[in-house]
Design an enzyme around this catalytic site. Structure first.
Site, mmCIF file in Angstrom:
data_model
loop_
_atom_site.group_PDB
_atom_site.id
_atom_site.type_symbol
_atom_site.label_atom_id
_atom_site.label_comp_id
_atom_site.label_asym_id
_atom_site.label_seq_id
_atom_site.Cartn_x
_atom_site.Cartn_y
_atom_site.Cartn_z
ATOM 1 N N ASP A 80 34.707 31.448 50.814
ATOM 2 C CA ASP A 80 35.958 32.382 51.154
ATOM 3 C C ASP A 80 35.760 33.564 51.559
ATOM 4 O OD1 ASP A 80 35.550 33.222 48.464
ATOM 5 O OD2 ASP A 80 37.299 32.271 47.591
ATOM 6 N N GLU A 103 33.850 23.607 50.543
ATOM 7 C CA GLU A 103 34.870 24.037 49.406
ATOM 8 C C GLU A 103 35.992 24.493 50.142
ATOM 9 O OE1 GLU A 103 34.558 27.940 47.491
ATOM 10 O OE2 GLU A 103 33.303 26.849 45.840
ATOM 11 N N GLU A 148 40.248 36.807 49.980
ATOM 12 C CA GLU A 148 39.966 35.388 49.913
ATOM 13 C C GLU A 148 40.926 34.464 50.264
ATOM 14 O OE1 GLU A 148 39.266 37.584 47.623
ATOM 15 O OE2 GLU A 148 37.042 37.998 47.511
ATOM 16 N N HIS A 170 34.437 41.438 38.815
ATOM 17 C CA HIS A 170 34.190 41.994 40.206
ATOM 18 C C HIS A 170 35.111 42.020 41.148
ATOM 19 C CE1 HIS A 170 33.339 37.944 41.392
ATOM 20 N NE2 HIS A 170 33.548 38.380 42.847
ATOM 21 N N ARG A 211 37.947 42.273 43.948
ATOM 22 C CA ARG A 211 38.624 43.497 44.530
ATOM 23 C C ARG A 211 40.018 43.747 43.966
ATOM 24 N NH1 ARG A 211 37.183 45.437 49.859
ATOM 25 N NH2 ARG A 211 35.308 44.438 49.663
ATOM 26 N N HIS A 233 27.818 43.493 38.333
ATOM 27 C CA HIS A 233 27.802 43.193 39.726
ATOM 28 C C HIS A 233 27.167 44.706 40.161
ATOM 29 C CE1 HIS A 233 29.253 42.646 43.719
ATOM 30 N NE2 HIS A 233 29.566 41.362 43.501
HETATM 31 C C1 UD1 Z 1 31.960 39.645 47.897
HETATM 32 C C2 UD1 Z 1 33.202 38.749 48.365
HETATM 33 C C3 UD1 Z 1 33.987 37.952 47.127
HETATM 34 C C4 UD1 Z 1 32.788 37.447 46.330
HETATM 35 C C5 UD1 Z 1 31.877 38.220 45.928
HETATM 36 C C6 UD1 Z 1 30.568 37.588 44.956
HETATM 37 C C7 UD1 Z 1 34.561 39.390 50.173
HETATM 38 C C8 UD1 Z 1 35.386 40.187 50.831
HETATM 39 N N1 UD1 Z 1 34.023 39.558 49.133
HETATM 40 O O1 UD1 Z 1 32.566 40.431 47.089
HETATM 41 O O2 UD1 Z 1 34.892 37.164 47.562
HETATM 42 O O3 UD1 Z 1 33.491 36.906 45.084
HETATM 43 O O4 UD1 Z 1 30.958 38.946 47.129
HETATM 44 O O5 UD1 Z 1 29.978 38.432 44.304
HETATM 45 O O6 UD1 Z 1 33.816 38.791 51.119
HETATM 46 N N2 UD1 Z 1 26.049 45.464 46.671
HETATM 47 C C9 UD1 Z 1 24.795 45.808 46.594
HETATM 48 N N3 UD1 Z 1 24.064 44.713 46.467
HETATM 49 C C10 UD1 Z 1 24.197 43.476 46.533
HETATM 50 C C11 UD1 Z 1 25.590 43.121 46.601
HETATM 51 C C12 UD1 Z 1 26.562 44.258 46.779
HETATM 52 O O7 UD1 Z 1 24.563 47.007 46.454
HETATM 53 O O8 UD1 Z 1 23.272 42.571 46.413
HETATM 54 C C13 UD1 Z 1 27.240 46.446 46.779
HETATM 55 C C14 UD1 Z 1 27.121 47.231 48.133
HETATM 56 O O9 UD1 Z 1 27.585 48.660 47.838
HETATM 57 C C15 UD1 Z 1 28.265 46.743 48.898
HETATM 58 C C16 UD1 Z 1 29.416 46.415 47.625
HETATM 59 O O10 UD1 Z 1 28.530 46.020 46.613
HETATM 60 O O11 UD1 Z 1 28.827 47.420 49.818
HETATM 61 C C17 UD1 Z 1 30.349 45.274 47.669
HETATM 62 O O12 UD1 Z 1 29.789 44.152 48.354
HETATM 63 P P1 UD1 Z 1 30.906 43.097 49.199
HETATM 64 O O13 UD1 Z 1 30.159 41.873 49.478
HETATM 65 O O14 UD1 Z 1 31.470 43.858 50.221
HETATM 66 O O15 UD1 Z 1 31.982 42.875 48.251
HETATM 67 P P2 UD1 Z 1 31.810 41.910 46.757
HETATM 68 O O16 UD1 Z 1 32.912 42.682 45.839
HETATM 69 O O17 UD1 Z 1 30.489 41.900 46.485
HETATM 70 N N1 UDP Z 2 26.149 34.684 38.329
HETATM 71 C C1 UDP Z 2 24.438 34.682 38.593
HETATM 72 N N2 UDP Z 2 24.178 35.958 37.836
HETATM 73 C C2 UDP Z 2 25.000 36.870 37.286
HETATM 74 C C3 UDP Z 2 26.323 36.456 37.459
HETATM 75 C C4 UDP Z 2 26.957 35.317 38.169
HETATM 76 O O1 UDP Z 2 23.752 34.230 38.879
HETATM 77 O O2 UDP Z 2 24.678 37.879 36.628
HETATM 78 C C5 UDP Z 2 26.513 33.284 39.224
HETATM 79 C C6 UDP Z 2 27.306 32.580 38.637
HETATM 80 O O3 UDP Z 2 26.302 31.628 37.948
HETATM 81 C C7 UDP Z 2 28.160 31.690 39.731
HETATM 82 C C8 UDP Z 2 28.258 32.818 41.009
HETATM 83 O O4 UDP Z 2 27.103 33.692 40.376
HETATM 84 O O5 UDP Z 2 27.354 30.661 40.281
HETATM 85 C C9 UDP Z 2 29.360 33.507 40.925
HETATM 86 O O6 UDP Z 2 29.493 34.656 41.899
HETATM 87 P P1 UDP Z 2 30.461 35.775 41.834
HETATM 88 O O7 UDP Z 2 30.950 35.774 40.293
HETATM 89 O O8 UDP Z 2 29.635 37.063 42.202
HETATM 90 O O9 UDP Z 2 31.246 35.367 42.860
HETATM 91 P P2 UDP Z 2 32.524 34.424 42.943
HETATM 92 O O10 UDP Z 2 32.259 33.184 42.605
HETATM 93 O O11 UDP Z 2 33.785 35.096 42.165
HETATM 94 O O12 UDP Z 2 33.035 34.445 44.330
#
Ligand code: UD1
Ligand code: UDP
Length: 388
Positions: A96, A118, A132, A209, A211, A242
């Site tokens: 999502d 999913e 999402e 994490h 939003r 995160h």
């Molecule tokens: C995204 C997804 C959310 C999912 C989450 C899993 C959307 C809208 N959101 O949210 O559904 O639950 O991923 O974790 O698609 N960043 C890094 N390195 C990384 C990852 C993130 O630096 O490896 C930082 C960056 O500054 C980036 C920010 O995190 O701009 C946000 O990342 P983004 O993918 O936009 O949103 P998430 O909150 O991670």
């Molecule tokens: N996870 C991981 N390392 C971490 C935290 C979470 O590998 O430090 C894994 C967790 O086991 C799960 C997935 O990340 O499978 C969940 O990701 P996240 O919570 O970022 O996103 P969501 O599932 O809420 O979209």
């Protein structure tokens, strides 16, 4: 061979796509063109590395504090060029995120069948989780094959008049990934975590994490953790933070000086599953963690007001507690101090899968493309009477 392009961009998609990539690569019917958008970077690469997946394409779109629309537009533009070049017979998207919606729309606009893994999860609140819930609904509209993890998600799709013939109940591939990786019992890179688990310390695992929780709600989560750390000096609170800077700014100030709170970088999936297995209580707003922890018999307190994953709530191992600071403090305190309340929630249940979701997924894709037939749907009641 038929060309299948799995497209993913974030950590949870990577974890849940990995078993499918492995199953496609093992099949003689398909050529698997792994494509990552790079919506995440470190958190995505950690997963590909663990599973030994080397993407063929990487759009590398990530920017610090990126906006939803920048992720959406860069993904659509980048994928469109790849579709023109590689001409895939179908694409697979999982879950999502913005990568999913962008991937689905980009493929749909080029007439390429979209396979949604999913499918059918619904919170029934378009603003929570944001964005999402909207992403799931948009993706359902343009998908040719809907792989629902449970019968509940299948029923949601049928209520939206999706053709039942295009829905297959597979179980969630996260259980395939979990069952395989938890067995590896990988060591922690962080010595403190290795020490705490080896010594059998009482551990509470925390992730946050979402939003819609960022800002005030997340600052409240930080304060609740600080109060818990003071009230429970024998308990260690583990928080793999995160990468999102907005999350760290809200969550960390209240807890950074607490000696029994360990804030770490995101744990590689192998380490995270080991921590899940070692933890007494899990406190989270994550979707994937809600699916994994019940399988390991861990009580899960979910810091959200609703969930699109009601199955483990119904089974009693997941409880929705919202984000109020006092409520978080009270609910965690109860689980740490009331044995009966703890035992009531600590049952190993697995409504989300049996470890064979990737096989069902690949069989369903083969049927869609005319080179095979689907397997029987995943049936949790059958699993209960005949456990794996
Ligand atoms: C995204 C997804 C959310 C999912 C989450 C899993 C959307 C809208 N959101 O949210 O559904 O639950 O991923 O974790 O698609 N960043 C890094 N390195 C990384 C990852 C993130 O630096 O490896 C930082 C960056 O500054 C980036 C920010 O995190 O701009 C946000 O990342 P983004 O993918 O936009 O949103 P998430 O909150 O991670
Ligand atoms: N996870 C991981 N390392 C971490 C935290 C979470 O590998 O430090 C894994 C967790 O086991 C799960 C997935 O990340 O499978 C969940 O990701 P996240 O919570 O970022 O996103 P969501 O599932 O809420 O979209």
């Amino acid at each position: 061979m038929l060309k299948i392009m799995p497209i993913y961009g974030t950590r949870p998609e990577a974890i849940k796509m990995a078993p499918i990539v492995k199953a496609l690569e093992a099949s003689e019917k398909f050529e698997c063109i792994v494509t990552v958008t790079g919506q995440h970077r470190e958190m995505l690469d950690q997963v590909n590395e663990l599973f030994g997946i080397i993407p063929k394409h990487d759009l590398n779109i990530i920017k610090p504090r990126q906006t939803l629309n920048s992720v959406l537009t860069k993904t659509i533009e980048g994928l469109d060029a790849l579709f023109a070049k590689d001409q895939p017979d179908a694409v697979i998207v999982q879950g999502d995120t913005t990568t999913v919606t962008a991937g689905a729309l980009a493929a749909f606009n080029r007439g390429i069948p979209v396979i949604h893994v999913e499918a059918g999860l619904r919170s029934f609140n378009i603003f929570s989780p944001f964005p999402e819930e909207a992403n799931r609904k948009i993706t359902s509209q343009v998908s040719s094959l809907h792989l629902a993890p449970t019968s509940t998600s299948r029923d949601n799709l049928m209520r939206e008049a999706i053709d039942p013939a295009t829905i297959v109940v597979t179980g969630n591939t996260v259980i395939d990934a979990l069952l395989e990786v938890v067995e590896r019992k990988v060591p922690f890179k962080d010595e403190t975590l290795e020490y705490l688990t080896e010594e059998g310390k009482r551990l509470v695992l925390v992730t946050s994490h979402r939003r819609e929780n960022q800002g005030d709600a997340m600052r409240g989560i930080g304060r609740a953790l600080a109060r818990l750390a003071d009230a429970e000096p024998e308990v260690h609170f583990i928080l793999p933070a995160h990468k999102n800077p907005a999350v760290r700014e809200a969550l960390l100030p209240a807890i950074q000086d607490k000696s029994n709170v360990a804030v770490t970088e995101p744990l590689a999936y192998g380490e995270f599953t080991r921590m899940l297995a070692a933890a007494e209580v899990v406190l989270t707003d994550s979707g994937g963690v809600q699916e994994e922890a019940p399988g390991l018999g861990k009580p899960v307190l979910v810091m959200r007001d609703n969930t699109e994953r009601p199955e483990a709530v119904d089974a009693g191992t997941v409880k929705l507690i919202g984000t109020n600071e006092d409520r978080i403090f009270d609910e965690v305190s109860i689980l740490l101090n009331d044995r009966a309340a703890y035992d009531e929630m600590a049952n190993a249940v697995n409504p989300y899968g049996d470890g064979h979701a990737a096989e069902r997924t690949v069989a369903a894709i083969a049927e869609l493309l005319g080179v095979g037939t689907r397997m029987p749907d995943f049936d949790v009641e059958e699993l209960a009477s005949n456990p794996v």
